[in-house]
Design an enzyme around this catalytic site. Structure first.
Site: not given
Ligand code: PLP
Length: 377
Positions: A150, A178, A198-200, A236, A324
């Protein structure tokens, strides 16, 4: 604002914004209800599952909706550990996302006797498959590697890792968060046991994602509850999130190969402009084998914390690593592992979206150069 932090999150796809009011007005029932007003939401979920599993080339039954990649990762890790209760060794890399590394740390902290082999990457962010092979033991219960980093976009040889894991009969968790939409993901071909989404990261909302689990693996739920998701993930369902994610992918997937090519060209133009105009600037990570949208650049002499603040004030949004960990004062663990903490503290990640325009990227390059020169006068 020029948003160049798309590996952290992406703008909600405009189709969702357009269609959400009608969807939310009409589709608020409980998908587990027996009457039609509720049960038609089950169709929404299943249609989304059918579409998304087809996109990643996985069987319908193998695709489970979760709250995102972090939950999917924790579920996969706990399943691999519980199904191999006597095996207490895990192989991974030191540049995985914190969703993986901190789950392993938690296992360690709970004193369950796990041992870890953290494979180091080289200064270009690449992993050596021979080292992975050597580190797998008879008591290895899980091998976990990301498909694409990432922070640098560098790709790992996950097809090869998967083959080795199959030969050695060890579970392979591939963190594909990613890769979705930025690469042609084909889970059937990849052959991993678990993959996560991950949708976002792909124009969908936050708080929804997916877990692929290979047919035949009895998943151990992280969340118990009702019979949702075939009793593999209680609670749900986030029907709006699931619908919105599928809506975003339907819109992104049109012409995706062309869009990837064009974003790659824009990224390269941005990178080349910065490298030629800022003395000593270097790309962190190999430029050969990486995601089309990501560049991570070392600007010698500039602390990235001040740089990012000034860039923000000048309308360019970027980051120094994973969102994060953005509130931590530690340098990026990824760049640190590749090139040490001095370079990690002077590096910035720029990640484009499939919709980033030429105007945006050319202006961003000039703003980045102006701010960099101001800081390093
Ligand atoms: N793994 C990777 C390589 C990511 O880039 C991310 C989010 O940046 C995640 C896991 C975790 O995703 P989420 O925070 O949407 O759970």
């Amino acid at each position: 604002m020029i948003y160049l932090d798309n590996n952290a999150t992406t703008r909600l796809d405009s189709k969702i914004i357009e269609e959400a009011p009608d969807f939310l007005k009409d589709f608020w029932g409980n998908p587990s209800s027996s009457y039609k007003f509720g049960s038609r939401l089950r169709n929404v979920i299943d249609e989304a599952r059918e579409f998304l599993s087809e996109v990643i080339k996985a069987p319908f039954e193998s695709f489970i909706f979760t709250s995102g990649a972090s939950e999917s990762i924790s579920t996969a890790i706990s399943t691999a550990c519980l199904l191999n209760a006597k095996k207490r060794h895990i192989v991974t890399s030191n540049v995985e996302h914190s969703a993986v590394l901190n789950t392993f740390k938690a296992l360690d902290k709970h004193g369950q006797g796990y041992e870890f082999s953290y494979i180091n990457v080289d200064s270009d962010g690449r992993i050596n498959i021979e080292e992975i092979i050597k580190s797998i033991r008879n008591d290895t219960c899980l091998v976990s590697f990301m498909s694409a980093n990432n922070e640098t976009g560098v790709l790992f040889p996950c097809h090869e890792i998967s083959k080795v894991c199959k030969q050695k009969n060890v579970f392979f968790l591939c963190d594909t968060t990613q890769s979705m939409m930025k690469e042609d993901l084909n889970i059937a071909d990849l052959g991993c046991d678990f993959a996560v989404f991950s949708a976002h990261k792909t124009g969908g909302p936050k708080g929804v994602g997916g877990l692929y689990v290979k047919k035949g693996i009895p998943l151990r739920p992280l969340i118990y509850g009702g019979h949702q998701e075939n009793s593999r993930r209680g609670g749900t369902e986030n029907v709006f999130g699931i619908w919105a994610w599928a809506t975003a992918i339907k819109s992104i997937i049109q012409g995706v190969h062309k869009r990837r090519e064009s974003v790659k060209k824009l990224r390269d133009r941005f990178e080349n402009r910065v490298l030629e105009a800022y003395k000593g600037a270097e790309v962190n990570g190999t430029r050969e084998n990486r995601l089309c949208n990501t560049t991570n650049i070392y600007f010698p002499g500039i602390e990235n914390s001040a740089f990012l603040i000034l860039l923000d004030q000048n309308g360019v949004l970027a980051s120094s690593g994973s969102a994060c960990l953005a509130d931590s004062s530690e340098p990026s663990h990824v760049i640190n592992a590749m090139r040490g903490s001095i370079i990690a503290n002077q590096s910035v990640r720029f990640s484009l979206s499939l919709s980033t325009t030429e105007d945006e990227i050319l202006s961003a390059a000039e703003i980045v150069l102006r701010v960099a020169r101001e800081l390093n006068f």
